[in-house]
Design an enzyme around this catalytic site. Structure first.
Site, mmCIF file in Angstrom:
data_model
loop_
_atom_site.group_PDB
_atom_site.id
_atom_site.type_symbol
_atom_site.label_atom_id
_atom_site.label_comp_id
_atom_site.label_asym_id
_atom_site.label_seq_id
_atom_site.Cartn_x
_atom_site.Cartn_y
_atom_site.Cartn_z
ATOM 1 N N LYS A 70 57.205 -90.411 78.561
ATOM 2 C CA LYS A 70 56.602 -89.144 78.415
ATOM 3 C C LYS A 70 55.795 -88.832 79.793
ATOM 4 O O LYS A 70 55.309 -89.767 80.483
ATOM 5 C CB LYS A 70 55.919 -89.220 77.372
ATOM 6 C CG LYS A 70 54.826 -87.513 77.460
ATOM 7 C CD LYS A 70 54.239 -87.511 75.905
ATOM 8 C CE LYS A 70 52.781 -88.172 75.829
ATOM 9 N NZ LYS A 70 52.194 -87.853 74.672
ATOM 10 N N ARG A 113 52.220 -86.071 67.075
ATOM 11 C CA ARG A 113 52.007 -87.497 67.025
ATOM 12 C C ARG A 113 50.506 -88.068 67.252
ATOM 13 O O ARG A 113 50.129 -89.060 66.343
ATOM 14 C CB ARG A 113 52.683 -88.570 68.100
ATOM 15 C CG ARG A 113 52.606 -88.327 69.417
ATOM 16 C CD ARG A 113 51.596 -89.241 70.125
ATOM 17 N NE ARG A 113 51.779 -89.367 71.227
ATOM 18 C CZ ARG A 113 50.583 -89.538 72.198
ATOM 19 N NH1 ARG A 113 49.235 -89.579 71.811
ATOM 20 N NH2 ARG A 113 50.863 -90.250 73.296
#
Length: 327
Positions: A70, A113
């Protein structure tokens, strides 16, 4: 030639539920604490004099045999520009062949998340009868914090502590419409004593509440602070709580909520009871009595992004979602 599946935020939202995301967090944190995942400490690269920075977060898990990365760009001035506070992308590759598999909207995955991680911690640590949630912050992260906690506990009232009256009013209206429960704006700090669960989702540099307003048995999720100089939770509250972290190494390097009190001498690193994954795999106990204050400190972990991205890549193929790009 390999093809890369590109998923938008809207497509991600249609492909996964909060309950599914919470269950994925269980898989991820178990892998992290049992040594089945490799997650280096994120690289935090300053970009400018106004707090801009880029974060690089890799992860690998033998469960998925995939590698995730990410890339997050943080721009504190963006809300004034009418842009998101963060921009992010998540890439997914096959660990054996190196074949790129997917490119996904990282902002959607991050908010999902992060909420799901706090939801799992609440499911594991909060009292089963918890019915009142206090939320600090009204941004994107606050939305998923509320959704996740409401998924795992019978919440019937939400108390909102917000800085902007306009944003708070908007947030309250949306939460009432979405969850169909009572949502009120806090008028006095003492209202915090009603809360069974507290979530802090702010960018505050200083504690957002006083420990004197905590009630015995409260569970706290601290998810906003991700730098050594940021604190949301007062040191004396941390000192009296059972502290559970997402990853011990990362929190001791990045979590101001722990680093600042340690530097001030309130307690040592051994005050951290353990990782959430260690409770899940049975290595340590979680809550042991109803009056115990529990505190889940998360700085965000790349294993969370990986397990969600891996699930989404498979689900998207099944649902024929996204755009396939030939590289």
């Amino acid at each position: 030639m390999p093809t890369l599946r590109v998923l938008s935020g809207k497509e991600i939202a249609s492909a996964i539920s909060m309950r599914e995301a919470i269950d994925l967090m269980r898989d991820g944190f178990e892998a992290l604490s049992s040594g089945r995942a490799t997650v280096p400490i994120r690289m935090n690269m300053p970009l400018g004099e106004h707090g801009e920075r880029a974060l690089f977060m890799p992860a690998y898990s033998t469960n998925q045999s995939q590698v995730g990365l990410k890339i997050v760009n943080v721009s504190p001035a963006n809300p004034e520009r009418g842009l998101p506070f963060i921009h992010a992308i998540v890439t997914l590759s096959d660990a054996q062949t190196g074949t790129p598999l997917a490119l996904m909207d990282g902002e959607s995955i991050t908010s999902l998340r992060t909420g799901a991680g706090a939801g799992l911690a609440t499911e594991v640590l909060a009292r089963p009868t918890s019915s009142v949630l206090a939320i600090f912050g009204t941004g994107v992260q606050a939305h998923t914090q509320v959704e996740a906690v409401c998924t795992v506990r019978p919440i019937n009232k939400i108390i909102v502590f917000g800085r902007s009256p306009q944003n708070t009013e908007r947030f309250i209206e949306e939460m009432e419409r979405r969850h169909g429960i009572t949502v009120t704006e806090a008028k006095e700090p003492e209202e915090l004593a009603e809360a069974d669960v507290i979530c802090t989702a702010t960018t505050s540099m200083t504690p957002v509440f006083s420990s004197q307003h905590l009630s015995p048995g409260t569970h706290i999720n601290g998810i906003g602070s991700y730098r050594p100089d940021m604190t949301e939770i007062p040191a004396d509250a941390v000192a009296q709580a059972k502290v559970i972290v997402d990853q011990r190494e990362a929190c001791l390097k990045e979590a101001g909520d722990l680093i600042v009190p340690i530097q001030q001498g309130h307690f040592g690193a051994s005050h951290i009871h353990g990782e959430l994954g260690e409770i899940l795999i049975g290595h340590i106990q979680g809550r042991t009595h109803d009056s115990e204050i529990t505190f889940f400190k998360s700085v965000g972990n790349a294993i969370q992004d990986l397990v969600v991205a891996s699930f989404l890549e498979k689900r998207a193929r099944e649902m024929k979602l996204g755009t396939e790009v030939t590289l």
